[in-house]
Design a protein around this motif. Sequence first.
Motif, mmCIF file in Angstrom:
data_model
loop_
_atom_site.group_PDB
_atom_site.id
_atom_site.type_symbol
_atom_site.label_atom_id
_atom_site.label_comp_id
_atom_site.label_asym_id
_atom_site.label_seq_id
_atom_site.Cartn_x
_atom_site.Cartn_y
_atom_site.Cartn_z
ATOM 1 N N CYS A 77 0.832 -1.214 0.000
ATOM 2 C CA CYS A 77 0.000 0.000 0.000
ATOM 3 C C CYS A 77 0.861 1.257 0.000
ATOM 4 N N ASN A 78 1.888 1.274 0.836
ATOM 5 C CA ASN A 78 2.767 2.432 0.882
ATOM 6 C C ASN A 78 3.503 2.627 -0.438
ATOM 7 N N ALA A 79 3.951 1.538 -1.030
ATOM 8 C CA ALA A 79 4.674 1.637 -2.302
ATOM 9 C C ALA A 79 3.771 2.204 -3.392
ATOM 10 N N ILE A 80 2.553 1.716 -3.453
ATOM 11 C CA ILE A 80 1.622 2.223 -4.471
ATOM 12 C C ILE A 80 1.309 3.689 -4.220
ATOM 13 N N GLY A 81 1.099 4.055 -2.959
ATOM 14 C CA GLY A 81 0.804 5.454 -2.634
ATOM 15 C C GLY A 81 1.949 6.382 -2.987
ATOM 16 N N VAL A 82 3.166 6.005 -2.657
ATOM 17 C CA VAL A 82 4.324 6.846 -2.960
ATOM 18 C C VAL A 82 4.543 6.927 -4.462
ATOM 19 N N LEU A 83 4.399 5.808 -5.142
ATOM 20 C CA LEU A 83 4.591 5.835 -6.593
ATOM 21 C C LEU A 83 3.501 6.667 -7.283
ATOM 22 N N GLN A 84 2.283 6.625 -6.778
ATOM 23 C CA GLN A 84 1.221 7.470 -7.340
ATOM 24 C C GLN A 84 1.520 8.942 -7.091
ATOM 25 N N GLN A 85 2.040 9.242 -5.904
ATOM 26 C CA GLN A 85 2.318 10.627 -5.552
ATOM 27 C C GLN A 85 3.513 11.175 -6.343
ATOM 28 N N CYS A 86 4.524 10.367 -6.520
ATOM 29 C CA CYS A 86 5.775 10.844 -7.118
ATOM 30 C C CYS A 86 5.896 10.542 -8.602
ATOM 31 N N GLY A 87 5.057 9.680 -9.101
ATOM 32 C CA GLY A 87 5.176 9.279 -10.502
ATOM 33 C C GLY A 87 4.811 10.407 -11.451
ATOM 34 N N PRO A 88 5.433 10.411 -12.623
ATOM 35 C CA PRO A 88 5.103 11.453 -13.603
ATOM 36 C C PRO A 88 3.694 11.234 -14.156
ATOM 37 N N ALA A 135 12.052 16.885 -10.679
ATOM 38 C CA ALA A 135 11.794 15.445 -10.735
ATOM 39 C C ALA A 135 11.982 14.830 -9.342
ATOM 40 N N ASN A 136 11.071 13.934 -8.986
ATOM 41 C CA ASN A 136 11.153 13.251 -7.696
ATOM 42 C C ASN A 136 11.971 11.971 -7.862
ATOM 43 N N PRO A 137 12.586 11.538 -6.790
ATOM 44 C CA PRO A 137 13.423 10.331 -6.879
ATOM 45 C C PRO A 137 12.584 9.050 -6.871
ATOM 46 N N THR A 138 11.762 8.872 -7.892
ATOM 47 C CA THR A 138 10.889 7.695 -7.923
ATOM 48 C C THR A 138 11.678 6.408 -8.058
ATOM 49 N N GLU A 139 12.836 6.462 -8.724
ATOM 50 C CA GLU A 139 13.663 5.256 -8.878
ATOM 51 C C GLU A 139 14.185 4.790 -7.515
ATOM 52 N N GLU A 140 14.567 5.758 -6.654
ATOM 53 C CA GLU A 140 15.037 5.398 -5.316
ATOM 54 C C GLU A 140 13.910 4.773 -4.498
ATOM 55 N N TYR A 141 12.724 5.365 -4.605
ATOM 56 C CA TYR A 141 11.568 4.800 -3.892
ATOM 57 C C TYR A 141 11.262 3.398 -4.391
ATOM 58 N N ALA A 142 11.319 3.219 -5.683
ATOM 59 C CA ALA A 142 11.023 1.901 -6.255
ATOM 60 C C ALA A 142 12.017 0.860 -5.737
ATOM 61 N N GLN A 143 13.293 1.217 -5.699
ATOM 62 C CA GLN A 143 14.298 0.283 -5.196
ATOM 63 C C GLN A 143 14.111 0.007 -3.707
ATOM 64 N N LEU A 144 13.797 1.052 -2.946
ATOM 65 C CA LEU A 144 13.584 0.889 -1.508
ATOM 66 C C LEU A 144 12.414 -0.053 -1.227
ATOM 67 N N PHE A 145 11.297 0.206 -1.873
ATOM 68 C CA PHE A 145 10.122 -0.638 -1.621
ATOM 69 C C PHE A 145 10.320 -2.041 -2.182
ATOM 70 N N ALA A 146 11.028 -2.172 -3.287
ATOM 71 C CA ALA A 146 11.305 -3.506 -3.827
ATOM 72 C C ALA A 146 12.144 -4.311 -2.834
ATOM 73 N N ALA A 147 13.137 -3.661 -2.220
ATOM 74 C CA ALA A 147 13.972 -4.350 -1.235
ATOM 75 C C ALA A 147 13.173 -4.732 0.005
ATOM 76 N N LEU A 148 12.332 -3.807 0.490
ATOM 77 C CA LEU A 148 11.502 -4.115 1.663
ATOM 78 C C LEU A 148 10.542 -5.259 1.397
ATOM 79 N N ILE A 149 9.905 -5.207 0.236
ATOM 80 C CA ILE A 149 8.932 -6.251 -0.112
ATOM 81 C C ILE A 149 9.637 -7.594 -0.285
ATOM 82 N N ALA A 150 10.802 -7.606 -0.932
ATOM 83 C CA ALA A 150 11.542 -8.854 -1.121
ATOM 84 C C ALA A 150 11.984 -9.439 0.220
ATOM 85 N N ARG A 151 12.477 -8.583 1.129
ATOM 86 C CA ARG A 151 12.912 -9.072 2.435
ATOM 87 C C ARG A 151 11.740 -9.639 3.231
#
Length: 144
Positions: A20-31, A48-64
């Motif tokens: 939920c947090n990942a989707i919310g942040v990506l919706q907020q920061c996405g172009p 430009a917002n650091p959406t790539e950093e957010y994507a990597q952060l949430f991908a790592a959290l979700i994978a862990r």
Amino acid sequence: MADRLTQLQDAVNSLADQFCNAIGVLQQCGPPASFSNIQTAINKDQPANPTEEYAQLFAALIARTAKDIDVLIDSLPSEESTAALQAASLYKLEEENHEAATCLEDVVYRGDLLLEKIQSALADIAQSQLKTRSGIHSQSLSDS
């Protein structure tokens, strides 16, 4: 400490929160995306917002969290673990517990015996010191 099922439920809830947090942040920061060649100029002047950093952060959290869930699932008892097998395992553990308790009682008994010997030796030493001191004290009185 919580049991494995509670830990598993907590991990699944955490994974849902992360999604939920990942989707919310990506919706907020996405172009913004264009629909039928209609452009909106709302976010064009914003940096430009650091959406790539957010994507990597949430991908790592979700994978862990997913790995944690896999570990918890693997630690659950299998379907092959019947009530009879569990009862036999518990019986074996009880026997080991009784053996350990007997050993502990023996060690405590030997420790009590040793403590009595030490206390007796200390009492003898104290008596010897008192006799020696009283002998020296009475000798010094007679010398005077």
